[in-house]
Design an enzyme around this catalytic site. Structure first.
Site, PDB file in Angstrom:
ATOM      1  N   GLU A   1     105.748 -21.487  48.316  1.00 35.58           N
ATOM      2  CA  GLU A   1     105.845 -19.856  48.574  1.00 35.58           C
ATOM      3  C   GLU A   1     105.582 -19.785  50.358  1.00 35.58           C
ATOM      4  O   GLU A   1     105.163 -18.675  50.393  1.00 35.58           O
ATOM      5  CB  GLU A   1     104.998 -19.249  47.852  1.00 35.58           C
ATOM      6  CG  GLU A   1     103.468 -19.644  47.793  1.00 35.58           C
ATOM      7  CD  GLU A   1     102.338 -19.054  46.842  1.00 35.58           C
ATOM      8  OE1 GLU A   1     102.348 -17.824  47.036  1.00 35.58           O
ATOM      9  OE2 GLU A   1     101.840 -19.777  46.032  1.00 35.58           O
TER      10      GLU A   1
ATOM     11  N   CYS B   1     102.233 -20.390  42.992  1.00 32.34           N
ATOM     12  CA  CYS B   1     101.624 -21.695  42.907  1.00 32.34           C
ATOM     13  C   CYS B   1     102.274 -22.359  41.493  1.00 32.34           C
ATOM     14  O   CYS B   1     101.672 -23.593  41.507  1.00 32.34           O
ATOM     15  CB  CYS B   1     100.063 -21.382  42.625  1.00 32.34           C
ATOM     16  SG  CYS B   1      99.361 -20.377  44.005  1.00 32.34           S
TER      17      CYS B   1
ATOM     18  N   HIS C   1      95.069 -25.827  38.098  1.00 33.77           N
ATOM     19  CA  HIS C   1      95.456 -25.277  39.244  1.00 33.77           C
ATOM     20  C   HIS C   1      94.061 -24.721  40.001  1.00 33.77           C
ATOM     21  O   HIS C   1      93.376 -23.967  39.139  1.00 33.77           O
ATOM     22  CB  HIS C   1      96.410 -24.131  39.182  1.00 33.77           C
ATOM     23  CG  HIS C   1      96.655 -23.264  40.452  1.00 33.77           C
ATOM     24  ND1 HIS C   1      96.990 -23.774  41.355  1.00 33.77           N
ATOM     25  CD2 HIS C   1      96.568 -21.963  40.469  1.00 33.77           C
ATOM     26  CE1 HIS C   1      96.863 -22.720  42.432  1.00 33.77           C
ATOM     27  NE2 HIS C   1      96.549 -21.571  41.748  1.00 33.77           N
TER      28      HIS C   1
HETATM   29  N1  COA Z   1      75.035 -18.225  45.711  1.00 38.60           N
HETATM   30  C1  COA Z   1      75.820 -18.499  44.952  1.00 38.60           C
HETATM   31  N2  COA Z   1      76.833 -17.797  44.314  1.00 38.60           N
HETATM   32  C2  COA Z   1      77.149 -16.599  45.273  1.00 38.60           C
HETATM   33  C3  COA Z   1      76.345 -16.089  46.106  1.00 38.60           C
HETATM   34  C4  COA Z   1      75.256 -16.991  46.482  1.00 38.60           C
HETATM   35  N3  COA Z   1      74.499 -16.607  47.656  1.00 38.60           N
HETATM   36  N4  COA Z   1      76.876 -14.937  46.472  1.00 38.60           N
HETATM   37  C5  COA Z   1      77.956 -14.750  45.683  1.00 38.60           C
HETATM   38  N5  COA Z   1      78.018 -15.540  44.729  1.00 38.60           N
HETATM   39  C6  COA Z   1      79.165 -15.882  43.890  1.00 38.60           C
HETATM   40  C7  COA Z   1      79.468 -14.470  42.973  1.00 38.60           C
HETATM   41  O1  COA Z   1      78.530 -14.289  42.192  1.00 38.60           O
HETATM   42  C8  COA Z   1      81.000 -14.873  42.588  1.00 38.60           C
HETATM   43  O2  COA Z   1      80.556 -15.544  41.428  1.00 38.60           O
HETATM   44  P1  COA Z   1      81.361 -15.380  39.933  1.00 38.60           P
HETATM   45  O3  COA Z   1      83.160 -15.246  40.346  1.00 38.60           O
HETATM   46  O4  COA Z   1      81.258 -16.395  39.089  1.00 38.60           O
HETATM   47  O5  COA Z   1      80.973 -14.150  39.507  1.00 38.60           O
HETATM   48  C9  COA Z   1      81.387 -15.447  43.866  1.00 38.60           C
HETATM   49  O6  COA Z   1      80.409 -16.119  44.493  1.00 38.60           O
HETATM   50  C10 COA Z   1      82.393 -14.830  44.620  1.00 38.60           C
HETATM   51  O7  COA Z   1      81.795 -13.704  44.944  1.00 38.60           O
HETATM   52  P2  COA Z   1      82.444 -12.278  45.069  1.00 38.60           P
HETATM   53  O8  COA Z   1      81.596 -11.046  45.488  1.00 38.60           O
HETATM   54  O9  COA Z   1      83.110 -12.073  43.797  1.00 38.60           O
HETATM   55  O10 COA Z   1      83.403 -12.697  46.167  1.00 38.60           O
HETATM   56  P3  COA Z   1      84.626 -11.920  46.908  1.00 38.60           P
HETATM   57  O11 COA Z   1      84.832 -10.619  46.440  1.00 38.60           O
HETATM   58  O12 COA Z   1      84.481 -12.034  48.217  1.00 38.60           O
HETATM   59  O13 COA Z   1      85.954 -12.497  46.485  1.00 38.60           O
HETATM   60  C11 COA Z   1      87.645 -13.968  45.677  1.00 38.60           C
HETATM   61  C12 COA Z   1      86.268 -13.804  45.833  1.00 38.60           C
HETATM   62  C13 COA Z   1      87.995 -15.314  44.795  1.00 38.60           C
HETATM   63  C14 COA Z   1      88.242 -12.782  44.533  1.00 38.60           C
HETATM   64  C15 COA Z   1      88.457 -13.996  46.747  1.00 38.60           C
HETATM   65  O14 COA Z   1      88.243 -15.054  47.504  1.00 38.60           O
HETATM   66  C16 COA Z   1      89.915 -13.724  46.681  1.00 38.60           C
HETATM   67  O15 COA Z   1      90.702 -12.791  46.374  1.00 38.60           O
HETATM   68  N6  COA Z   1      90.675 -15.089  46.737  1.00 38.60           N
HETATM   69  C17 COA Z   1      92.017 -14.868  46.707  1.00 38.60           C
HETATM   70  C18 COA Z   1      92.758 -14.855  45.314  1.00 38.60           C
HETATM   71  C19 COA Z   1      92.770 -15.930  44.309  1.00 38.60           C
HETATM   72  O16 COA Z   1      92.364 -17.090  44.693  1.00 38.60           O
HETATM   73  N7  COA Z   1      92.904 -15.899  43.185  1.00 38.60           N
HETATM   74  C20 COA Z   1      92.764 -16.758  42.029  1.00 38.60           C
HETATM   75  C21 COA Z   1      94.012 -16.691  41.167  1.00 38.60           C
HETATM   76  S1  COA Z   1      95.438 -17.347  41.694  1.00 38.60           S
END
Ligand code: COA
Length: 389
Positions: free
Chosen positions: A79, A111, A233
């Site tokens: 992609e 993906c 994945h």
């Molecule tokens: N210690 C341990 N864990 C912590 C933490 C700390 N100090 N602070 C936050 N976390 C955890 C949160 O609880 C969360 O865990 P959970 O998902 O099990 O609830 C995780 O870290 C991520 O935190 P969050 O606030 O949800 O992150 P974010 O809003 O910044 O975004 C994604 C996370 C994955 C949504 C973001 O990186 C993203 O959009 N990625 C691209 C999309 C993707 O990969 N999608 C997957 C499907 S293809």
């Protein structure tokens, strides 16, 4: 007749950024990235690498002259395409020195596309068992600096040689599929970075996994206990762990412990690279097979492929007696030898990719140790260099 993965190799950049350092630079707790996202290092792809060079660098070291003579199908799943018309597979075939009488095609579905390539290749080899197919998942995962998706970037390519009597994994002929129109992640032609609803995409991923996994078990009359380990994945490694946890109630305590222990091996190498979109599932498979001493020939693995947009597939494979001979044994050492770059250096490399413009451009590639590099653009054509050519 057994058909499946005969060889499995990986290429990424020689550069990485440390995730604790990146977290600090973004005013986040390091444990959010290290534990919450589940990533320790993120590959930084320099301007001298793209989907074409990564693909060629992944495949070239594993191919013998006999392999090259037998390959009549090349699929590149990506992609991160470099042209709206011409397939990246054509460039890759030239760099690898494949025969002119080969079917070369690029496949796209976020993906998921490399899995479509594996299934197409499997069917092809079943009809032509004297032939081999090369399937490569190659991508540069970019969400943008200072975005929520930033810690889930990375890049690399996984190359798989599909043949009869495979050394690594004999693939099952059954699989379970699901495909629907979902706007969880997409990249319009005018964008260099993906648009994503991150939380939504994570939820859809789990919904799709549960659906195709249970559907596979039901339609093939397979007991979940028959699957020694589940391979996912991994856009970030916590994603696979969440999906795995969601199906633990289907099995007893021993099997739960076994699946969780195997999963730690399956995510070991992905933790050090980050997302690589199409190749991610297959890097995890490589990680599982290279680092997990508890696995044995005859063990059956379940594989979950997911592409946003969305498409999911669950299928299985059985580990073969000569498995280790088909794997990229040097990979852990290569990853350990990479150079750590600062956040400032990563940001500069991120922003200095070849521009989507018509003028001639050159790319600095002297520090890139890989065999195949992108050197620039001349007369609106990308310029690739084979240092052994
Ligand atoms: N210690 C341990 N864990 C912590 C933490 C700390 N100090 N602070 C936050 N976390 C955890 C949160 O609880 C969360 O865990 P959970 O998902 O099990 O609830 C995780 O870290 C991520 O935190 P969050 O606030 O949800 O992150 P974010 O809003 O910044 O975004 C994604 C996370 C994955 C949504 C973001 O990186 C993203 O959009 N990625 C691209 C999309 C993707 O990969 N999608 C997957 C499907 S293809």
């Amino acid at each position: 007749m057994k058909v499946g993965i005969d060889k499995l190799h990986f290429a990424t950049s020689h550069l990485y950024v440390d995730m604790a350092e990146l977290a600090t630079a973004r005013q986040a707790e390091p444990d959010k990235y290290l534990i919450g996202i589940g990533q320790s290092k993120m590959a930084v792809i320099p301007p001298s690498q793209d989907a074409v060079t990564l693909a060629a660098n992944a495949a070239a070291p594993m191919l013998t002259a006999a392999d090259i003579a037998a390959i009549d199908l090349l699929v590149v799943g990506t992609e991160s395409g470099i042209d709206n018309s011409k397939a990246s597979a054509i460039y890759v075939a030239k760099l690898l020195g494949l025969d002119r009488r080969v079917r070369t095609i690029e496949m796209k579905e976020a993906c998921y596309a490399a899995t479509a390539g594996v299934q197409l290749a499997q069917d092809h080899v079943r009809v032509h068992p004297d032939k081999k197919a090369l399937v490569i998942g190659s991508d540069v995962a970019r969400y943008g600096l200072n975005t929520p998706g930033e810690p889930t970037q990375g890049g690399g390519a996984v190359a798989m040689l599909i043949s009869a009597d495979p050394k690594v994994l004999a693939l099952g002929t059954e699989s379970s599929l699901l495909s629907e129109d979902v706007m969880d992640f997409w990249r319009p032609l005018y964008h260099t970075e993906a648009l994503v609803d991150g939380k939504y995409s994570s939820n859809i991923y789990i919904d799709y996994f549960q659906d195709v996994f249970k559907n596979y078990l039901q339609t093939t009359q397979t007991s979940p206990e028959a699957l020694t380990a589940l391979v996912f994945h991994l856009p970030y490694t916590k994603m696979g762990l969440k999906a795995l946890r969601s199906v633990l109630p289907l099995v007893g305590a021993n099997q739960q412990a076994q699946w969780l222990a195997h999963f730690e091996h399956a995510r070991q190498l992905n933790r050090q690279v980050g997302n690589l979109y199409t190749g991610s599932l297959y890097l995890s498979l490589l990680s599982q097979l290279l680092t997990d001493p508890q696995l044995q020939p005859g063990n059956q693995l379940g594989l979950f492929s997911y592409g946003s947009g969305a498409e999911g597939e669950f299928y299985t494979g059985v580990i073969q007696p000569d498995c280790q001979a088909g794997l990229d044994q040097g990979l852990p050492q290569r990853l350990a030898r990479r150079r750590r770059v600062s956040v400032a250096e990563y940001e500069a490399l991120f922003s200095h990719q070849l521009q989507w413009r018509a003028d001639d451009q050159s790319v600095s590639y002297a520090d890139d140790p890989h065999r195949f590099v992108l050197t620039g653009q001349k007369d609106e054509q990308r310029q690739y260099l084979d240092r052994q050519g």
